[in-house]
Design a protein around this motif. Structure first.
Motif, mmCIF file in Angstrom:
data_model
loop_
_atom_site.group_PDB
_atom_site.id
_atom_site.type_symbol
_atom_site.label_atom_id
_atom_site.label_comp_id
_atom_site.label_asym_id
_atom_site.label_seq_id
_atom_site.Cartn_x
_atom_site.Cartn_y
_atom_site.Cartn_z
ATOM 1 N N UNK A 1 0.835 -1.206 0.000
ATOM 2 C CA UNK A 1 0.000 0.000 0.000
ATOM 3 C C UNK A 1 0.868 1.254 0.000
ATOM 4 N N UNK A 2 1.968 1.216 0.775
ATOM 5 C CA UNK A 2 2.871 2.371 0.837
ATOM 6 C C UNK A 2 3.582 2.570 -0.508
ATOM 7 N N UNK A 3 4.049 1.480 -1.064
ATOM 8 C CA UNK A 3 4.797 1.566 -2.323
ATOM 9 C C UNK A 3 3.906 2.003 -3.475
ATOM 10 N N UNK A 4 2.705 1.442 -3.541
ATOM 11 C CA UNK A 4 1.829 1.685 -4.690
ATOM 12 C C UNK A 4 1.346 3.131 -4.774
ATOM 13 N N UNK A 5 1.507 3.896 -3.696
ATOM 14 C CA UNK A 5 1.111 5.307 -3.750
ATOM 15 C C UNK A 5 2.078 6.129 -4.591
ATOM 16 N N UNK A 6 3.314 5.606 -4.788
ATOM 17 C CA UNK A 6 4.301 6.361 -5.565
ATOM 18 C C UNK A 6 4.866 5.570 -6.740
ATOM 19 N N UNK A 7 4.396 4.330 -6.939
ATOM 20 C CA UNK A 7 4.972 3.471 -7.960
ATOM 21 C C UNK A 7 3.877 2.717 -8.700
ATOM 22 N N UNK A 8 4.016 2.602 -10.017
ATOM 23 C CA UNK A 8 3.098 1.792 -10.811
ATOM 24 C C UNK A 8 3.201 0.337 -10.359
ATOM 25 N N UNK A 9 2.050 -0.322 -10.176
ATOM 26 C CA UNK A 9 2.027 -1.684 -9.641
ATOM 27 C C UNK A 9 1.229 -2.601 -10.557
ATOM 28 N N UNK A 10 1.830 -3.735 -10.891
ATOM 29 C CA UNK A 10 1.161 -4.759 -11.710
ATOM 30 C C UNK A 10 1.186 -6.044 -10.907
ATOM 31 N N UNK A 11 0.010 -6.501 -10.466
ATOM 32 C CA UNK A 11 -0.077 -7.582 -9.498
ATOM 33 C C UNK A 11 -0.773 -8.804 -10.077
ATOM 34 N N UNK A 12 -0.138 -9.956 -9.937
ATOM 35 C CA UNK A 12 -0.778 -11.245 -10.202
ATOM 36 C C UNK A 12 -1.307 -11.718 -8.855
ATOM 37 N N UNK A 13 -2.628 -11.838 -8.731
ATOM 38 C CA UNK A 13 -3.241 -12.060 -7.419
ATOM 39 C C UNK A 13 -3.804 -13.464 -7.289
ATOM 40 N N UNK A 14 -3.554 -14.049 -6.143
ATOM 41 C CA UNK A 14 -4.193 -15.312 -5.769
ATOM 42 C C UNK A 14 -5.280 -15.033 -4.739
ATOM 43 N N UNK A 15 -4.927 -14.251 -3.745
ATOM 44 C CA UNK A 15 -5.909 -13.867 -2.729
ATOM 45 C C UNK A 15 -6.592 -12.584 -3.190
ATOM 46 N N UNK A 16 -7.853 -12.703 -3.533
ATOM 47 C CA UNK A 16 -8.582 -11.578 -4.130
ATOM 48 C C UNK A 16 -8.772 -10.432 -3.145
ATOM 49 N N UNK A 17 -8.689 -10.732 -1.848
ATOM 50 C CA UNK A 17 -8.854 -9.665 -0.850
ATOM 51 C C UNK A 17 -7.724 -8.649 -0.929
ATOM 52 N N UNK A 18 -6.600 -9.016 -1.555
ATOM 53 C CA UNK A 18 -5.435 -8.128 -1.603
ATOM 54 C C UNK A 18 -5.511 -7.110 -2.734
ATOM 55 N N UNK A 19 -6.515 -7.204 -3.599
ATOM 56 C CA UNK A 19 -6.550 -6.321 -4.773
ATOM 57 C C UNK A 19 -7.816 -5.468 -4.816
#
Length: 598
Positions: free
Chosen positions: A537-555
């Motif tokens: 959460x801290x990183x994504x505020x200043x960096x583009x994030x591309x996530x492959x998700x298994x746990x849907x609660x995280x996205x």
């Protein structure tokens, strides 16, 4: 063990007949930087060949001095000269081996370094099709075999050839008839040697290939030993190992058979030569055409003449082993399985968006019978956004990261950074844009600090900031040695969660433009997952994030979610909008939350 498994471990065996001359010329090219030392070595071998025949000359002089003249007063200088020649020969041999070892070691160091540099540039596809044990064999055992060839085989054979030439010249200069008798048996010896070479050559190559297969299998089994033991596969592994060993043994026995025939044949030819020489000389002695001293010298040199020939089998073993190794080494060096580098030398400037444009991809046999993983995929990753990809196992999610990093290239379509095809960029500079955190984190042997900075210069202020952002500082503070703590092989002293935090610290220290997360929280406990989610959460505020998700609660907070099925984006949108559609994504959410509730 299935034939497919055996083929995988033995697939690097060379079945074509080797071009020995081409291999030797190519190997000789590694000696070019050491031309001065090679010239000195040739000089030492020539001197050694000259010293090889001098004892026979002293033998004649000493015996003639005693039997013909009855004069023993001059015997001592000749005896001292005899031993002086032997000592000089020992010194020349010593210097020859010193120079030879130095040249061989340095030449093979160059070859080993070239092999390692070559491996560093191979594609991911190459490493997926070559067992680690096999590649280890190429860089270690096979290069060592070549070093033995230079020190005990090729150059030793050349030295023996010069010695044999010196002996032949000496014999013919003293008595052409006796020399002809001593050498008349040579055609039979050459025929026996050629038969041995043909019979043993294939067996040597096959033996080396099957030995490499054993090493590959053992490396794989040891790496996965916990899985073998958990699934009670010890008996099956022993059975597979026995099959590989039996295969190696059958090839090895064929080489032993060639030896068991060749050695007695050489001994028989040697004895027959000595018998013929003594018979001929006895006739000449009766006629007074040959003296006894010359006969003794001829018998002495005949023994020396056949000594290197008797050793030929062992040296031939070294040569064949080395040639088999060189075939496999050059096959590896000739491998062109690489991702081509782009022509643009400047660093990619990510200002607007990364875009997938109608991308098709298959890992094998695209357009034929191969399974296409990605079909006509189009999507944007705007700068500063948070994009997530979900889908069932095998949907092609992780493949998108492989394509972004150019571990593989697309078969159709393109991927662009601000409208520039990523295939145009320098590979190192393209990959420097991305910070990759995988589900299975690789940790090098060494300290925590070394695994964070990865040989980059240590910036204390930056390092402290990274430790705080990744929350790895909590772990570092409770370790007695802090950042200097040894993590063990593959980070075995760390938990899965600690390795994930280390991966985030490593990624942040590289300061990339885009964070790629490949199911980074799939195999960790809830507490560590909560920690990592705070980091993300801290990183994504200043960096583009591309996530492959298994746990849907995280996205839930992703700007856009791509729902992938069979390599096709079937839905896209925010978490709330996709739930409102009540489609595939909503079904995945219900299934996962029902599993969690259960």
């Amino acid at each position: 063990m299935s034939s497919e498994s055996i083929d995988f471990f033995q697939s690097d065996q060379v079945t074509d007949k080797p071009q020995r001359h081409a291999l030797l010329f190519r190997l000789a090219s590694y000696l070019k930087p050491y031309g001065l030392q090679i010239m000195g070595l040739l000089g030492l071998m020539t001197l050694g060949a000259f010293l090889e025949v001098l004892p026979a000359t002293f033998t004649v002089l000493i015996i003639e001095s005693i039997t013909r003249d009855g004069n023993t007063s001059s015997l001592m200088p000749m005896v001292l000269g005899f031993f002086g020649v032997i000592l000089a020969g020992m010194l020349v041999t010593f210097l020859r081996y010193i120079v030879l070892a130095w040249v061989g070691r340095n030449a093979m160091l160059d070859l080993r370094s070239e092999l390692f540099r070559h491996l560093m540039t191979r594609s991911t596809h190459f490493f997926h099709h070559n067992p680690v044990g096999r590649l280890m064999t190429r860089v270690t055992s096979d290069v060592q075999n070549l070093n033995e060839m230079f020190s005990s085989g090729f150059v030793a054979i050349l030295g023996d050839f010069l010695s044999l030439l010196a002996i032949v010249i000496w014999m013919y200069s003293k008595h052409a008839g006796m020399a002809t008798v001593a050498l008349a048996i040579m055609p039979f010896l050459l025929v026996a040697t050629e038969i041995f070479r043909r019979k043993a050559g294939h067996a040597f190559r096959e033996t080396q290939g099957r030995y490499a297969a054993i090493q590959s299998f053992v490396q794989e089994q040891i790496s996965g030993m916990s899985l073998v033991q958990v699934n009670a596969q010890e008996s099956e592994s022993r059975h597979k190992f026995r099959e590989l060993n039996d295969s190696y043994l059958s090839a090895f026995l064929r080489t032993i058979l060639a030896y068991s025939i060749f050695f007695p044949v050489v001994e028989f030819i040697t004895s027959a030569t000595l018998a013929a020489l003594i018979w001929y000389a006895s006739l000449k002695l009766q006629l007074g055409l040959v003296d006894f001293a010359l006969l003794i010298a001829f018998i002495q040199l005949t023994g020396r003449f056949f000594r290197p020939i008797r050793e030929l089998a062992e040296r031939y073993n070294i040569m064949q082993t080395a040639l088999a190794s060189s075939e496999r080494i050059f096959k590896l060096l000739d491998n062109q399985d690489v991702i081509p580098n782009g022509h643009l030398t400047e660093t990619p400037r990510f200002q607007r968006a990364i875009r997938f444009e109608n991308v098709d991809f298959a890992y094998e046999d695209y357009g034929n019978k191969g399974r296409t993983i990605i079909h006509g995929l189009t999507g944007d990753i705007p700068k500063g956004s948070r994009i997530a990809v979900v889908g069932h196992t095998g949907a092609g999610k992780s493949t998108l990261i492989n394509l972004l990093m150019r571990f593989y290239d697309v078969n159709q379509g393109k991927i662009t950074v601000d409208s520039e095809d990523i295939r145009h960029f320098d590979l190192k500079k393209l990959r420097a844009m991305f910070g990759l955190v995988l589900q299975d984190v690789f940790v090098f042997s060494g300290t925590l600090l070394e695994n964070i900075v990865l040989d980059h210069p240590v910036d204390e202020a930056k390092l402290e900031e990274v430790l705080q952002q990744s929350q790895l500082s909590i772990l570092v503070d409770r370790l007695p040695q802090g950042l200097q703590t040894q993590v063990g092989e593959r980070g075995q002293k760390m938990s899965a969660g600690e390795r994930q935090l280390l991966a985030f610290a490593r990624m942040l220290y590289q300061n990339p433009d885009i964070l790629l997360l490949d199911e980074a929280t799939a195999n960790i406990d809830s507490e560590t997952e909560h920690q990592i989610q705070k980091v993300i959460a801290t990183i994504s505020r200043r960096m583009t994030t591309f996530t492959i998700a298994h746990r849907l609660s995280t996205i839930r907070d992703a700007d856009e979610i791509w729902v992938l099925d069979q390599g096709v984006i079937i839905e896209r949108g925010t978490h709330e909008s996709l739930l409102a559609k009540d489609g595939h994504y909503a079904m995945l959410v219900r299934l996962q939350f029902s599993e969690d509730a259960a």
